[in-house]
Design a protein around this motif. Structure first.
Motif, PDB file in Angstrom:
ATOM      1  N   VAL A 292       0.850  -1.188   0.000  1.00  0.00           N
ATOM      2  CA  VAL A 292       0.000   0.000   0.000  1.00  0.00           C
ATOM      3  C   VAL A 292       0.892   1.245   0.000  1.00  0.00           C
ATOM      4  CG1 VAL A 292      -1.935  -1.136   1.145  1.00  0.00           C
ATOM      5  CG2 VAL A 292      -0.173   0.003   2.517  1.00  0.00           C
ATOM      6  N   ILE A 293       0.297   2.354  -0.456  1.00  0.00           N
ATOM      7  CA  ILE A 293       1.020   3.608  -0.611  1.00  0.00           C
ATOM      8  C   ILE A 293       0.837   4.491   0.614  1.00  0.00           C
ATOM      9  CG2 ILE A 293       1.002   5.795  -1.888  1.00  0.00           C
ATOM     10  CD1 ILE A 293       0.377   4.193  -4.403  1.00  0.00           C
ATOM     11  N   SER A 294       1.912   5.154   1.002  1.00  0.00           N
ATOM     12  CA  SER A 294       1.845   6.206   2.009  1.00  0.00           C
ATOM     13  C   SER A 294       2.601   7.422   1.478  1.00  0.00           C
ATOM     14  CB  SER A 294       2.491   5.751   3.325  1.00  0.00           C
ATOM     15  OG  SER A 294       2.645   6.855   4.214  1.00  0.00           O
ATOM     16  N   PHE A 295       1.972   8.595   1.620  1.00  0.00           N
ATOM     17  CA  PHE A 295       2.595   9.824   1.143  1.00  0.00           C
ATOM     18  C   PHE A 295       3.262  10.614   2.277  1.00  0.00           C
ATOM     19  CE2 PHE A 295      -0.516   9.097  -2.322  1.00  0.00           C
ATOM     20  CZ  PHE A 295       0.372   9.087  -3.383  1.00  0.00           C
ATOM     21  N   LYS A 296       3.578   9.929   3.356  1.00  0.00           N
ATOM     22  CA  LYS A 296       4.346  10.596   4.404  1.00  0.00           C
ATOM     23  C   LYS A 296       5.689  11.038   3.825  1.00  0.00           C
ATOM     24  CE  LYS A 296       2.302   8.199   8.388  1.00  0.00           C
ATOM     25  NZ  LYS A 296       2.565   7.312   9.550  1.00  0.00           N
ATOM     26  N   PRO A 297       6.232  12.152   4.304  1.00  0.00           N
ATOM     27  CA  PRO A 297       7.477  12.672   3.717  1.00  0.00           C
ATOM     28  C   PRO A 297       8.608  11.641   3.727  1.00  0.00           C
ATOM     29  CG  PRO A 297       6.488  14.297   5.173  1.00  0.00           C
ATOM     30  CD  PRO A 297       5.706  13.040   5.363  1.00  0.00           C
ATOM     31  N   LEU A 298       9.378  11.634   2.657  1.00  0.00           N
ATOM     32  CA  LEU A 298      10.533  10.751   2.541  1.00  0.00           C
ATOM     33  C   LEU A 298      11.791  11.482   3.011  1.00  0.00           C
ATOM     34  CD1 LEU A 298       8.399   9.404   0.666  1.00  0.00           C
ATOM     35  CD2 LEU A 298      10.312   8.703  -0.793  1.00  0.00           C
ATOM     36  N   PRO A 299      12.778  10.755   3.505  1.00  0.00           N
ATOM     37  CA  PRO A 299      14.038  11.397   3.908  1.00  0.00           C
ATOM     38  C   PRO A 299      14.693  12.105   2.720  1.00  0.00           C
ATOM     39  CG  PRO A 299      13.917   9.140   4.723  1.00  0.00           C
ATOM     40  CD  PRO A 299      12.775   9.308   3.771  1.00  0.00           C
ATOM     41  N   GLN A 300      15.218  13.278   2.961  1.00  0.00           N
ATOM     42  CA  GLN A 300      15.862  14.031   1.887  1.00  0.00           C
ATOM     43  C   GLN A 300      17.043  13.263   1.302  1.00  0.00           C
ATOM     44  OE1 GLN A 300      14.652  16.968   0.606  1.00  0.00           O
ATOM     45  NE2 GLN A 300      16.168  16.560  -1.000  1.00  0.00           N
ATOM     46  N   LYS A 301      17.744  12.502   2.137  1.00  0.00           N
ATOM     47  CA  LYS A 301      18.874  11.721   1.630  1.00  0.00           C
ATOM     48  C   LYS A 301      18.426  10.703   0.587  1.00  0.00           C
ATOM     49  CE  LYS A 301      22.058  12.041   5.575  1.00  0.00           C
ATOM     50  NZ  LYS A 301      22.795  11.272   6.608  1.00  0.00           N
ATOM     51  N   ALA A 302      17.245  10.126   0.782  1.00  0.00           N
ATOM     52  CA  ALA A 302      16.737   9.162  -0.189  1.00  0.00           C
ATOM     53  C   ALA A 302      16.363   9.856  -1.494  1.00  0.00           C
ATOM     54  CB  ALA A 302      15.521   8.433   0.386  1.00  0.00           C
ATOM     55  N   LEU A 303      15.730  11.018  -1.391  1.00  0.00           N
ATOM     56  CA  LEU A 303      15.362  11.775  -2.595  1.00  0.00           C
ATOM     57  C   LEU A 303      16.619  12.170  -3.374  1.00  0.00           C
ATOM     58  CD1 LEU A 303      12.633  14.091  -1.009  1.00  0.00           C
ATOM     59  CD2 LEU A 303      12.243  12.048  -2.394  1.00  0.00           C
ATOM     60  N   ASP A 304      17.627  12.638  -2.652  1.00  0.00           N
ATOM     61  CA  ASP A 304      18.875  13.043  -3.304  1.00  0.00           C
ATOM     62  C   ASP A 304      19.557  11.853  -3.978  1.00  0.00           C
ATOM     63  OD1 ASP A 304      18.416  15.604  -2.385  1.00  0.00           O
ATOM     64  OD2 ASP A 304      19.816  15.451  -0.695  1.00  0.00           O
ATOM     65  N   LEU A 305      19.554  10.707  -3.297  1.00  0.00           N
ATOM     66  CA  LEU A 305      20.184   9.512  -3.852  1.00  0.00           C
ATOM     67  C   LEU A 305      19.476   9.053  -5.119  1.00  0.00           C
ATOM     68  CD1 LEU A 305      22.174   7.158  -3.761  1.00  0.00           C
ATOM     69  CD2 LEU A 305      20.634   6.009  -2.139  1.00  0.00           C
ATOM     70  N   ALA A 306      18.139   9.096  -5.102  1.00  0.00           N
ATOM     71  CA  ALA A 306      17.382   8.680  -6.282  1.00  0.00           C
ATOM     72  C   ALA A 306      17.685   9.573  -7.483  1.00  0.00           C
ATOM     73  CB  ALA A 306      15.888   8.695  -5.975  1.00  0.00           C
ATOM     74  N   LEU A 307      17.667  10.877  -7.270  1.00  0.00           N
ATOM     75  CA  LEU A 307      17.908  11.805  -8.378  1.00  0.00           C
ATOM     76  C   LEU A 307      19.338  11.669  -8.886  1.00  0.00           C
ATOM     77  CD1 LEU A 307      16.774  14.007 -10.170  1.00  0.00           C
ATOM     78  CD2 LEU A 307      17.404  15.689  -8.428  1.00  0.00           C
ATOM     79  N   THR A 308      20.286  11.564  -7.979  1.00  0.00           N
ATOM     80  CA  THR A 308      21.686  11.393  -8.379  1.00  0.00           C
ATOM     81  C   THR A 308      21.877  10.115  -9.178  1.00  0.00           C
ATOM     82  OG1 THR A 308      22.488  12.613  -6.451  1.00  0.00           O
ATOM     83  CG2 THR A 308      24.044  11.115  -7.518  1.00  0.00           C
ATOM     84  N   THR A 309      21.232   9.031  -8.736  1.00  0.00           N
ATOM     85  CA  THR A 309      21.337   7.757  -9.445  1.00  0.00           C
ATOM     86  C   THR A 309      20.802   7.877 -10.863  1.00  0.00           C
ATOM     87  OG1 THR A 309      21.163   6.493  -7.383  1.00  0.00           O
ATOM     88  CG2 THR A 309      20.598   5.344  -9.428  1.00  0.00           C
ATOM     89  N   ALA A 310      19.615   8.464 -10.999  1.00  0.00           N
ATOM     90  CA  ALA A 310      19.020   8.601 -12.326  1.00  0.00           C
ATOM     91  C   ALA A 310      19.903   9.436 -13.242  1.00  0.00           C
ATOM     92  CB  ALA A 310      17.628   9.213 -12.211  1.00  0.00           C
ATOM     93  N   LEU A 311      20.412  10.547 -12.744  1.00  0.00           N
ATOM     94  CA  LEU A 311      21.230  11.429 -13.570  1.00  0.00           C
ATOM     95  C   LEU A 311      22.542  10.765 -13.964  1.00  0.00           C
ATOM     96  CD1 LEU A 311      20.678  14.853 -11.736  1.00  0.00           C
ATOM     97  CD2 LEU A 311      19.606  14.063 -13.853  1.00  0.00           C
ATOM     98  N   ARG A 312      23.192  10.095 -13.032  1.00  0.00           N
ATOM     99  CA  ARG A 312      24.487   9.477 -13.324  1.00  0.00           C
ATOM    100  C   ARG A 312      24.344   8.283 -14.271  1.00  0.00           C
ATOM    101  NH1 ARG A 312      28.085   8.161  -8.370  1.00  0.00           N
ATOM    102  NH2 ARG A 312      29.705   8.237  -9.985  1.00  0.00           N
ATOM    103  N   CYS A 313      23.209   7.592 -14.204  1.00  0.00           N
ATOM    104  CA  CYS A 313      22.994   6.440 -15.076  1.00  0.00           C
ATOM    105  C   CYS A 313      22.397   6.824 -16.429  1.00  0.00           C
ATOM    106  CB  CYS A 313      22.089   5.416 -14.384  1.00  0.00           C
ATOM    107  SG  CYS A 313      22.815   4.631 -12.926  1.00  0.00           S
ATOM    108  N   GLY A 314      22.011   8.078 -16.583  1.00  0.00           N
ATOM    109  CA  GLY A 314      21.436   8.513 -17.848  1.00  0.00           C
ATOM    110  C   GLY A 314      19.989   8.129 -18.032  1.00  0.00           C
ATOM    111  N   TRP A 315      19.273   7.936 -16.911  1.00  0.00           N
ATOM    112  CA  TRP A 315      17.863   7.542 -16.971  1.00  0.00           C
ATOM    113  C   TRP A 315      16.979   8.762 -16.760  1.00  0.00           C
ATOM    114  CZ3 TRP A 315      18.785   3.280 -12.754  1.00  0.00           C
ATOM    115  CH2 TRP A 315      19.624   2.303 -13.277  1.00  0.00           C
ATOM    116  N   ASP A 316      16.054   9.019 -17.676  1.00  0.00           N
ATOM    117  CA  ASP A 316      15.209  10.211 -17.545  1.00  0.00           C
ATOM    118  C   ASP A 316      13.717   9.903 -17.454  1.00  0.00           C
ATOM    119  OD1 ASP A 316      14.768   9.450 -20.155  1.00  0.00           O
ATOM    120  OD2 ASP A 316      15.489  11.306 -21.070  1.00  0.00           O
ATOM    121  N   ASP A 317      13.372   8.623 -17.283  1.00  0.00           N
ATOM    122  CA  ASP A 317      11.969   8.241 -17.072  1.00  0.00           C
ATOM    123  C   ASP A 317      11.993   6.938 -16.280  1.00  0.00           C
ATOM    124  OD1 ASP A 317       9.203   8.218 -17.154  1.00  0.00           O
ATOM    125  OD2 ASP A 317       9.089   7.368 -19.171  1.00  0.00           O
ATOM    126  N   VAL A 318      12.062   7.054 -14.951  1.00  0.00           N
ATOM    127  CA  VAL A 318      12.359   5.871 -14.151  1.00  0.00           C
ATOM    128  C   VAL A 318      11.805   6.019 -12.738  1.00  0.00           C
ATOM    129  CG1 VAL A 318      14.595   6.846 -13.455  1.00  0.00           C
ATOM    130  CG2 VAL A 318      14.265   4.363 -13.381  1.00  0.00           C
TER     131      VAL A 318
END
Length: 261
Positions: free
Chosen positions: A190-216
């Motif tokens: 099930v989904i929860s929209f409680k705030p996510l840790p900023q470190k996780a958000l930063d890691l996700a964005l960094t991963t996508a950018l470094r891997c060249g993924w723009d829809d993931v």
């Protein structure tokens, strides 16, 4: 700016929206009309090129959305694990085993329990197993193909962070159903929209950018105050957008028309 009045797409995802000029997938390029061929060749960027044409456009130097790399890593856990290791992106300890001596080599590297996954082509939590003994391992090794083995990090939730273009468009928790180690929504999560840790958000964005993924959709877990990227999902579901009150396809049309992707 586009050379024609409307963005050009090949894949049929947004074919119902007239602001996007969807040509449809034809594996024989000559089956496109002369006008369509000219559009494809002269347009600066092609949207939803399909896995077939993404390779060809990349060779030609033509821009696409999703990117060539997004297609190349889709549903391929082996390639994803390799690039995570090469880029030093935190990822659970994972190894791929080939050949007849798989079981012997696996048990030299991993102690029960551990996770076994189908290395390529699976999604929605299918073909993911919690291996707790020799019998379960033997049963799993009957499947064809390499054995993708990953350390088991006990969790009851993970984070799905969706990056489109170069921005996070949605982020939420996926909480596993009772007595199920899988958090996938298709597996009862099930989904929860409680705030996510900023470190996780930063890691996700960094991963996508470094891997060249723009829809993931990047899946991240937290264990003992450490964050780990599980995988990138290029065929992510849109239930999270619906629950957040976002019309996914209309959002994508707007992003494309406004040239934000």
């Amino acid at each position: 700016m586009h050379l024609n009045s409307r963005p050009v797409a090949i894949g049929a995802r947004l074919k119902k929206y007239p602001s996007i000029q969807t040509l449809g997938f034809k594996p024989n390029f000559q089956d496109y009309s002369a006008r369509e061929q000219k559009l494809i060749l002269n347009t600066e960027k092609i949207y939803y090129p399909t896995a077939f044409y993404a390779d060809l456009f990349n060779a030609m130097g033509k821009k696409t959305f999703p990117s060539f790399h997004t297609y190349k890593f889709a549903l391929d856990k082996i390639k994803q694990t390799a690039i995570f290791n090469m880029l030093d992106i935190p990822h659970p300890e994972t190894k791929i085993f080939y050949g007849r001596k798989q079981k012997q080599n696996i048990l030299k590297s991993f102690a029960f329990p551990f996770i076994a996954k189908k290395a390529r082509g699976s999604s929605k939590g299918n073909d993911v197993y919690l291996i707790q003994n020799n019998e379960e391992l033997l049963r799993c090794l009957k499947h064809k193909g390499p054995a993708y083995i990953q350390e088991y990090l006990p969790i009851d939730r993970d984070m799905r962070i969706i990056i489109i273009g170069k921005k996070i468009r949605l982020a939420y928790w996926r909480i596993a159903a009772p007595d199920n180690f899988k958090t996938n929504l298709s597996q009862g999560g099930v989904i929860s929209f409680k705030p996510l840790p900023q470190k996780a958000l930063d890691l996700a964005l960094t991963t996508a950018l470094r891997c060249g993924w723009d829809d993931v959709g990047i899946d991240i877990i937290e264990r003992n105050n450490q964050f780990y990227v599980l995988e990138g999902n290029m065929k992510y579901g849109t239930k999270g957008f619906r629950e957040a009150g976002i019309h996914y396809k209309k959002m994508m049309v707007n992003l494309i028309v406004e040239e934000k992707v």
